[in-house]
Design a protein around this motif. Structure first.
Motif, PDB file in Angstrom:
ATOM      1  N   THR A  58      -6.650   6.017   5.367  1.00  0.00           N
ATOM      2  CA  THR A  58      -5.930   4.802   5.705  1.00  0.00           C
ATOM      3  C   THR A  58      -4.478   5.056   5.338  1.00  0.00           C
ATOM      4  OG1 THR A  58      -7.884   3.446   5.238  1.00  0.00           O
ATOM      5  CG2 THR A  58      -5.750   2.318   5.291  1.00  0.00           C
ATOM      6  N   VAL A  59      -3.607   5.071   6.332  1.00  0.00           N
ATOM      7  CA  VAL A  59      -2.213   5.456   6.125  1.00  0.00           C
ATOM      8  C   VAL A  59      -1.317   4.221   6.221  1.00  0.00           C
ATOM      9  CG1 VAL A  59      -0.301   6.919   6.900  1.00  0.00           C
ATOM     10  CG2 VAL A  59      -2.668   7.733   7.101  1.00  0.00           C
ATOM     11  N   VAL A  60      -0.563   3.983   5.155  1.00  0.00           N
ATOM     12  CA  VAL A  60       0.424   2.907   5.120  1.00  0.00           C
ATOM     13  C   VAL A  60       1.802   3.566   5.156  1.00  0.00           C
ATOM     14  CG1 VAL A  60       1.412   1.074   3.688  1.00  0.00           C
ATOM     15  CG2 VAL A  60      -1.073   1.312   3.871  1.00  0.00           C
ATOM     16  N   GLU A  61       2.702   3.062   5.980  1.00  0.00           N
ATOM     17  CA  GLU A  61       4.006   3.710   6.130  1.00  0.00           C
ATOM     18  C   GLU A  61       5.077   3.004   5.310  1.00  0.00           C
ATOM     19  OE1 GLU A  61       5.334   5.279   9.694  1.00  0.00           O
ATOM     20  OE2 GLU A  61       3.349   5.831  10.428  1.00  0.00           O
ATOM     21  N   GLY A  62       5.917   3.806   4.637  1.00  0.00           N
ATOM     22  CA  GLY A  62       7.098   3.274   3.975  1.00  0.00           C
ATOM     23  C   GLY A  62       6.959   3.127   2.474  1.00  0.00           C
ATOM     24  N   GLU A  90       1.693  -2.621  -1.947  1.00  0.00           N
ATOM     25  CA  GLU A  90       0.675  -3.297  -1.144  1.00  0.00           C
ATOM     26  C   GLU A  90      -0.493  -2.355  -0.834  1.00  0.00           C
ATOM     27  OE1 GLU A  90      -1.540  -6.039   0.715  1.00  0.00           O
ATOM     28  OE2 GLU A  90       0.196  -6.390  -0.579  1.00  0.00           O
ATOM     29  N   ALA A  91      -0.191  -1.078  -0.629  1.00  0.00           N
ATOM     30  CA  ALA A  91      -1.252  -0.096  -0.403  1.00  0.00           C
ATOM     31  C   ALA A  91      -2.150   0.026  -1.636  1.00  0.00           C
ATOM     32  CB  ALA A  91      -0.646   1.260  -0.053  1.00  0.00           C
ATOM     33  N   VAL A 110       0.232   6.810   1.393  1.00  0.00           N
ATOM     34  CA  VAL A 110       1.481   6.216   1.885  1.00  0.00           C
ATOM     35  C   VAL A 110       2.321   7.326   2.491  1.00  0.00           C
ATOM     36  CG1 VAL A 110       3.567   4.923   1.270  1.00  0.00           C
ATOM     37  CG2 VAL A 110       1.399   4.440   0.091  1.00  0.00           C
ATOM     38  N   LYS A 111       2.722   7.140   3.727  1.00  0.00           N
ATOM     39  CA  LYS A 111       3.560   8.131   4.416  1.00  0.00           C
ATOM     40  C   LYS A 111       5.022   7.685   4.335  1.00  0.00           C
ATOM     41  CE  LYS A 111       4.235  10.385   8.885  1.00  0.00           C
ATOM     42  NZ  LYS A 111       3.802  10.448  10.308  1.00  0.00           N
ATOM     43  N   LEU A 112       5.864   8.580   3.818  1.00  0.00           N
ATOM     44  CA  LEU A 112       7.282   8.261   3.683  1.00  0.00           C
ATOM     45  C   LEU A 112       8.067   8.770   4.885  1.00  0.00           C
ATOM     46  CD1 LEU A 112       7.977   8.908  -0.101  1.00  0.00           C
ATOM     47  CD2 LEU A 112       6.922   6.968   1.013  1.00  0.00           C
TER      48      LEU A 112
END
Length: 340
Positions: free
Chosen positions: A312-316, A322-323, A338-340
Protein backbone atom coordinates in the motif's frame (compact mmCIF):
# COMPACT_ATOMS: atom_id res chain seq x y z
CA UNK A 1 28.10 21.54 -0.18
CA UNK A 2 29.08 23.62 -3.19
CA UNK A 3 29.96 20.41 -5.11
CA UNK A 4 26.27 19.41 -5.23
CA UNK A 5 24.38 22.53 -6.38
CA UNK A 6 21.23 20.57 -7.25
CA UNK A 7 20.57 19.78 -3.60
CA UNK A 8 18.00 21.83 -1.69
CA UNK A 9 19.00 24.05 1.22
CA UNK A 10 16.47 22.48 3.58
CA UNK A 11 14.94 19.11 4.36
CA UNK A 12 11.68 18.22 6.09
CA UNK A 13 11.44 15.69 8.93
CA UNK A 14 8.68 14.46 11.23
CA UNK A 15 9.22 15.14 14.94
CA UNK A 16 7.38 13.70 17.94
CA UNK A 17 6.43 16.77 19.98
CA UNK A 18 4.39 15.06 22.73
CA UNK A 19 3.84 11.47 23.78
CA UNK A 20 0.49 9.96 22.76
CA UNK A 21 -1.87 8.55 25.37
CA UNK A 22 -4.08 5.96 23.71
CA UNK A 23 -4.43 6.53 19.98
CA UNK A 24 -1.81 8.92 18.53
CA UNK A 25 -3.25 12.28 17.50
CA UNK A 26 -1.97 14.67 14.81
CA UNK A 27 -1.02 17.26 17.43
CA UNK A 28 1.51 14.77 18.88
CA UNK A 29 3.60 15.34 15.74
CA UNK A 30 5.04 18.13 13.61
CA UNK A 31 6.59 18.24 10.13
CA UNK A 32 9.66 20.43 10.66
CA UNK A 33 11.94 22.13 8.12
CA UNK A 34 15.68 22.27 8.89
CA UNK A 35 18.93 22.93 7.02
CA UNK A 36 20.12 20.03 4.87
CA UNK A 37 22.35 17.81 7.03
CA UNK A 38 26.09 17.83 6.31
CA UNK A 39 27.61 14.31 6.25
CA UNK A 40 30.72 13.84 8.39
CA UNK A 41 33.71 11.69 7.48
CA UNK A 42 32.52 8.09 7.18
CA UNK A 43 28.95 9.15 6.42
CA UNK A 44 26.76 9.44 3.34
CA UNK A 45 23.92 11.84 2.61
CA UNK A 46 20.84 9.98 1.38
CA UNK A 47 17.84 11.34 -0.48
CA UNK A 48 15.10 9.04 0.73
CA UNK A 49 12.85 7.54 -1.92
CA UNK A 50 10.68 5.23 0.22
CA UNK A 51 9.92 5.33 3.94
CA UNK A 52 8.59 2.49 6.08
CA UNK A 53 5.83 2.87 8.67
CA UNK A 54 5.39 -0.09 11.02
CA UNK A 55 3.31 -1.05 14.08
CA UNK A 56 6.37 -1.26 16.37
CA UNK A 57 6.84 2.50 16.01
CA UNK A 58 3.86 3.05 18.30
CA UNK A 59 5.86 1.56 21.18
CA UNK A 60 8.76 3.95 20.55
CA UNK A 61 6.41 6.91 20.99
CA UNK A 62 5.98 5.98 24.64
CA UNK A 63 8.54 6.78 27.34
CA UNK A 64 8.04 3.32 28.87
CA UNK A 65 11.06 1.03 28.91
CA UNK A 66 11.01 -1.32 25.94
CA UNK A 67 13.37 -3.20 23.64
CA UNK A 68 13.98 -0.05 21.56
CA UNK A 69 14.83 3.40 22.86
CA UNK A 70 11.88 5.82 22.88
CA UNK A 71 11.78 8.49 20.20
CA UNK A 72 13.22 11.72 21.58
CA UNK A 73 10.84 14.67 21.66
CA UNK A 74 11.44 17.50 19.20
CA UNK A 75 13.93 15.47 17.15
CA UNK A 76 13.50 13.57 13.86
CA UNK A 77 11.90 10.16 14.30
CA UNK A 78 13.53 7.05 12.88
CA UNK A 79 12.43 4.15 10.76
CA UNK A 80 13.40 2.04 7.80
CA UNK A 81 14.08 3.90 4.57
CA UNK A 82 15.71 3.32 1.22
CA UNK A 83 17.16 6.00 -0.99
CA UNK A 84 19.90 7.35 -3.24
CA UNK A 85 23.31 8.47 -2.00
CA UNK A 86 23.79 12.09 -3.12
CA UNK A 87 27.01 12.86 -1.19
CA UNK A 88 29.53 10.27 0.00
CA UNK A 89 32.30 10.77 2.52
CA UNK A 90 32.81 7.04 3.00
CA UNK A 91 34.75 4.33 1.21
CA UNK A 92 32.75 1.61 -0.48
CA UNK A 93 29.62 3.66 -1.12
CA UNK A 94 29.42 5.93 -4.15
CA UNK A 95 27.12 8.73 -5.20
CA UNK A 96 24.20 7.10 -7.00
CA UNK A 97 24.24 3.92 -4.91
CA UNK A 98 20.95 2.91 -3.29
CA UNK A 99 21.07 2.08 0.41
CA UNK A 100 18.77 0.74 3.11
CA UNK A 101 19.08 2.48 6.49
CA UNK A 102 17.11 3.59 9.56
CA UNK A 103 16.96 7.36 8.95
CA UNK A 104 13.33 7.44 7.87
CA UNK A 105 10.50 9.91 8.55
CA UNK A 106 12.47 12.59 6.62
CA UNK A 107 13.50 13.65 3.13
CA UNK A 108 17.29 13.69 3.51
CA UNK A 109 19.48 12.09 6.16
CA UNK A 110 23.18 11.71 6.95
CA UNK A 111 23.94 8.07 7.78
CA UNK A 112 27.05 6.27 9.01
CA UNK A 113 28.21 4.14 6.11
CA UNK A 114 28.53 1.08 8.36
CA UNK A 115 24.79 1.37 9.13
CA UNK A 116 23.81 1.62 5.46
CA UNK A 117 23.25 -1.55 3.41
CA UNK A 118 23.67 -1.30 -0.36
CA UNK A 119 20.71 -2.73 -2.28
CA UNK A 120 20.29 -3.56 -5.95
CA UNK A 121 17.38 -1.76 -7.67
CA UNK A 122 17.77 -4.12 -10.63
CA UNK A 123 17.17 -7.25 -8.53
CA UNK A 124 13.93 -6.01 -6.95
CA UNK A 125 11.91 -2.78 -6.68
CA UNK A 126 13.40 -0.46 -4.06
CA UNK A 127 10.29 -0.62 -1.91
CA UNK A 128 10.65 -4.41 -1.63
CA UNK A 129 13.73 -3.91 0.55
CA UNK A 130 11.41 -2.36 3.18
CA UNK A 131 8.98 -5.27 2.98
CA UNK A 132 9.26 -8.73 1.47
CA UNK A 133 13.09 -8.63 1.26
CA UNK A 134 13.53 -6.45 4.33
CA UNK A 135 12.72 -6.49 8.02
CA UNK A 136 9.09 -7.74 7.63
CA UNK A 137 10.21 -10.61 5.40
CA UNK A 138 12.98 -11.64 7.78
CA UNK A 139 10.53 -11.38 10.68
CA UNK A 140 8.19 -13.85 8.99
CA UNK A 141 11.07 -16.21 8.16
CA UNK A 142 12.61 -16.14 11.65
CA UNK A 143 9.33 -16.42 13.53
CA UNK A 144 8.01 -19.30 11.50
CA UNK A 145 11.14 -21.38 11.00
CA UNK A 146 13.38 -20.70 14.00
CA UNK A 147 10.99 -19.63 16.77
CA UNK A 148 7.94 -21.74 15.90
CA UNK A 149 10.08 -24.59 14.48
CA UNK A 150 7.76 -25.27 11.54
CA UNK A 151 7.69 -28.92 10.49
CA UNK A 152 6.38 -30.44 7.29
CA UNK A 153 2.70 -31.34 7.74
CA UNK A 154 1.99 -28.71 10.41
CA UNK A 155 -1.31 -26.83 10.53
CA UNK A 156 -0.50 -23.11 10.79
CA UNK A 157 -2.67 -20.20 11.93
CA UNK A 158 -1.63 -16.59 11.28
CA UNK A 159 -3.37 -13.48 12.62
CA UNK A 160 -3.05 -10.15 10.83
CA UNK A 161 -2.58 -12.39 7.82
CA UNK A 162 -3.04 -9.73 5.12
CA UNK A 163 -0.35 -7.49 6.59
CA UNK A 164 3.29 -7.18 5.58
CA UNK A 165 4.48 -9.98 7.88
CA UNK A 166 1.41 -12.21 8.08
CA UNK A 167 0.94 -12.56 4.32
CA UNK A 168 4.52 -13.82 4.03
CA UNK A 169 4.20 -16.20 6.99
CA UNK A 170 1.31 -18.00 5.33
CA UNK A 171 3.04 -18.31 1.98
CA UNK A 172 6.35 -19.42 3.51
CA UNK A 173 4.48 -22.06 5.51
CA UNK A 174 2.96 -23.45 2.31
CA UNK A 175 6.31 -23.37 0.48
CA UNK A 176 7.88 -25.20 3.43
CA UNK A 177 5.33 -28.01 3.51
CA UNK A 178 2.57 -27.00 5.94
CA UNK A 179 -0.48 -29.21 5.45
CA UNK A 180 -2.97 -26.40 6.11
CA UNK A 181 -2.63 -22.64 6.54
CA UNK A 182 -5.39 -20.52 8.10
CA UNK A 183 -5.41 -16.73 8.31
CA UNK A 184 -7.53 -14.05 9.92
CA UNK A 185 -8.00 -10.53 8.59
CA UNK A 186 -10.28 -7.56 9.17
CA UNK A 187 -12.29 -7.34 5.95
CA UNK A 188 -13.95 -9.64 3.42
CA UNK A 189 -11.69 -8.21 0.69
CA UNK A 190 -8.58 -9.20 2.64
CA UNK A 191 -10.02 -12.65 3.34
CA UNK A 192 -10.59 -13.15 -0.40
CA UNK A 193 -7.02 -12.02 -1.08
CA UNK A 194 -5.61 -14.57 1.38
CA UNK A 195 -7.40 -17.39 -0.36
CA UNK A 196 -7.14 -16.34 -4.01
CA UNK A 197 -3.68 -14.76 -4.22
CA UNK A 198 -1.67 -15.94 -1.24
CA UNK A 199 -2.83 -19.56 -1.29
CA UNK A 200 -4.21 -19.84 2.26
CA UNK A 201 -6.37 -22.94 2.66
CA UNK A 202 -8.88 -21.06 4.82
CA UNK A 203 -9.38 -17.53 6.08
CA UNK A 204 -11.96 -15.63 8.09
CA UNK A 205 -12.98 -12.08 8.96
CA UNK A 206 -12.46 -11.74 12.72
CA UNK A 207 -14.98 -8.88 12.84
CA UNK A 208 -17.78 -11.24 11.80
CA UNK A 209 -17.88 -13.47 14.87
CA UNK A 210 -15.90 -14.92 17.77
CA UNK A 211 -12.37 -15.85 16.70
CA UNK A 212 -12.56 -19.08 18.72
CA UNK A 213 -15.54 -20.38 16.75
CA UNK A 214 -14.25 -19.27 13.35
CA UNK A 215 -10.83 -20.82 14.00
CA UNK A 216 -12.40 -24.13 15.07
CA UNK A 217 -14.40 -24.20 11.83
CA UNK A 218 -11.33 -23.35 9.71
CA UNK A 219 -9.00 -25.80 11.51
CA UNK A 220 -11.26 -28.57 12.90
CA UNK A 221 -8.28 -30.81 13.70
CA UNK A 222 -6.51 -28.08 15.68
CA UNK A 223 -3.33 -26.12 14.95
CA UNK A 224 0.36 -26.90 15.44
CA UNK A 225 1.74 -23.39 14.95
CA UNK A 226 0.27 -19.97 15.69
CA UNK A 227 2.07 -16.84 14.46
CA UNK A 228 0.66 -14.00 16.55
CA UNK A 229 0.55 -10.45 15.23
CA UNK A 230 -2.58 -9.43 17.14
CA UNK A 231 -2.78 -10.82 20.68
CA UNK A 232 -5.99 -10.54 22.72
CA UNK A 233 -8.88 -12.71 21.60
CA UNK A 234 -6.77 -14.28 18.83
CA UNK A 235 -4.15 -15.57 21.25
CA UNK A 236 -6.75 -17.10 23.55
CA UNK A 237 -8.45 -18.78 20.58
CA UNK A 238 -5.14 -20.17 19.31
CA UNK A 239 -4.28 -21.64 22.72
CA UNK A 240 -7.72 -23.25 22.71
CA UNK A 241 -7.04 -24.94 19.36
CA UNK A 242 -3.42 -25.93 20.05
CA UNK A 243 -2.48 -29.53 19.34
CA UNK A 244 -0.06 -31.63 21.36
CA UNK A 245 3.39 -30.04 21.15
CA UNK A 246 2.03 -26.89 19.56
CA UNK A 247 4.17 -23.75 19.25
CA UNK A 248 3.17 -20.10 19.40
CA UNK A 249 5.51 -17.34 18.14
CA UNK A 250 4.61 -13.91 19.50
CA UNK A 251 5.62 -11.28 16.95
CA UNK A 252 3.26 -8.45 17.89
CA UNK A 253 0.02 -7.63 19.66
CA UNK A 254 -1.36 -4.74 17.64
CA UNK A 255 -4.81 -5.08 19.22
CA UNK A 256 -3.36 -3.82 22.52
CA UNK A 257 -0.93 -1.10 21.36
CA UNK A 258 -3.21 1.84 22.06
CA UNK A 259 -4.81 0.50 25.24
CA UNK A 260 -4.55 2.81 28.24
CA UNK A 261 -5.38 0.00 30.69
CA UNK A 262 -3.61 -3.38 30.91
CA UNK A 263 -5.23 -5.84 28.52
CA UNK A 264 -6.55 -9.08 29.99
CA UNK A 265 -4.36 -12.11 29.43
CA UNK A 266 -5.56 -15.41 27.93
CA UNK A 267 -7.79 -17.22 30.41
CA UNK A 268 -6.90 -20.70 29.17
CA UNK A 269 -3.14 -20.95 29.74
CA UNK A 270 -3.72 -24.25 31.56
CA UNK A 271 -4.03 -25.79 28.08
CA UNK A 272 -0.28 -25.31 27.66
CA UNK A 273 0.18 -27.96 30.33
CA UNK A 274 -2.25 -30.34 28.62
CA UNK A 275 -0.71 -29.83 25.18
CA UNK A 276 2.92 -29.36 26.33
CA UNK A 277 2.60 -26.21 24.26
CA UNK A 278 5.18 -23.46 24.02
CA UNK A 279 4.82 -19.68 23.68
CA UNK A 280 7.88 -17.64 22.74
CA UNK A 281 8.18 -13.95 22.02
CA UNK A 282 10.88 -12.77 19.64
CA UNK A 283 12.50 -9.71 18.10
CA UNK A 284 13.85 -9.90 14.60
CA UNK A 285 16.89 -7.88 15.70
CA UNK A 286 18.16 -10.89 17.64
CA UNK A 287 18.21 -13.05 14.52
CA UNK A 288 20.09 -11.12 11.85
CA UNK A 289 22.49 -14.06 11.55
CA UNK A 290 19.75 -15.61 9.37
CA UNK A 291 19.69 -12.64 6.96
CA UNK A 292 22.03 -14.19 4.31
CA UNK A 293 20.14 -17.50 4.40
CA UNK A 294 16.83 -15.63 4.20
CA UNK A 295 17.85 -13.58 1.13
CA UNK A 296 19.37 -16.64 -0.56
CA UNK A 297 16.23 -18.72 -0.09
CA UNK A 298 13.45 -16.15 -0.37
CA UNK A 299 14.95 -13.91 -3.09
CA UNK A 300 14.43 -16.47 -5.88
CA UNK A 301 10.83 -17.09 -4.74
CA UNK A 302 10.13 -13.36 -5.00
CA UNK A 303 11.73 -13.10 -8.44
CA UNK A 304 9.90 -16.19 -9.75
CA UNK A 305 6.54 -14.97 -8.42
CA UNK A 306 6.11 -18.02 -6.16
CA UNK A 307 6.10 -15.64 -3.19
CA UNK A 308 3.61 -12.86 -3.82
CA UNK A 309 3.46 -9.57 -2.01
CA UNK A 310 1.32 -6.46 -1.96
CA UNK A 311 2.16 -2.92 -1.01
CA UNK A 312 0.00 0.00 0.00
CA UNK A 313 1.80 3.10 -1.25
CA UNK A 314 1.08 6.57 0.13
CA UNK A 315 2.72 9.48 -1.69
CA UNK A 316 4.39 12.48 -0.08
CA UNK A 317 6.39 13.16 3.08
CA UNK A 318 3.46 15.23 4.37
CA UNK A 319 1.29 12.07 4.40
CA UNK A 320 3.70 9.89 6.42
CA UNK A 321 1.78 10.33 9.66
CA UNK A 322 -1.53 9.43 8.06
CA UNK A 323 0.12 6.33 6.56
CA UNK A 324 1.35 5.30 10.02
CA UNK A 325 -2.09 5.80 11.58
CA UNK A 326 -3.48 3.75 8.70
CA UNK A 327 -1.26 0.83 9.72
CA UNK A 328 -2.66 0.96 13.26
CA UNK A 329 -6.20 0.98 11.83
CA UNK A 330 -5.43 -1.89 9.46
CA UNK A 331 -5.99 0.17 6.32
CA UNK A 332 -3.06 -1.42 4.52
CA UNK A 333 -2.92 -4.58 2.47
CA UNK A 334 0.63 -5.88 2.64
CA UNK A 335 3.46 -3.48 3.45
CA UNK A 336 2.62 0.19 3.97
CA UNK A 337 5.28 2.44 2.43
CA UNK A 338 5.53 6.16 1.74
CA UNK A 339 6.92 7.23 -1.62
CA UNK A 340 8.74 10.56 -1.63
Amino acid sequence: MSDTPALPAVSRAWHLVSRPVGWPQPDNFALVEAPLPEPAEGQVLVRNEYLSVDPYMRGRMSAAKSYAAPYELDKPMQGGAVGEVVVSRAEGIAVGDRVLHSGGWREYTAVDARQAVKVDPEAAPLSAYLGVLGMPGLTAYVGLLRVASLKEGDVVFVSGAAGAVGSLVGQLAKLKGASRVVGSAGSDEKVDLLRSEYGFDAAFNYKKGPVKEQLRAAAPDGIDVYFDNVGGEHLEAAIGSLNLGGRIAICGMISTYNDTEPSPGPRNLVRLIQTRGRIEGFLVGDHYDLQPQFVEEVGPWVRSGELKYRETVVEGIENTLEAFLGVLRGDNTGKMVVKL
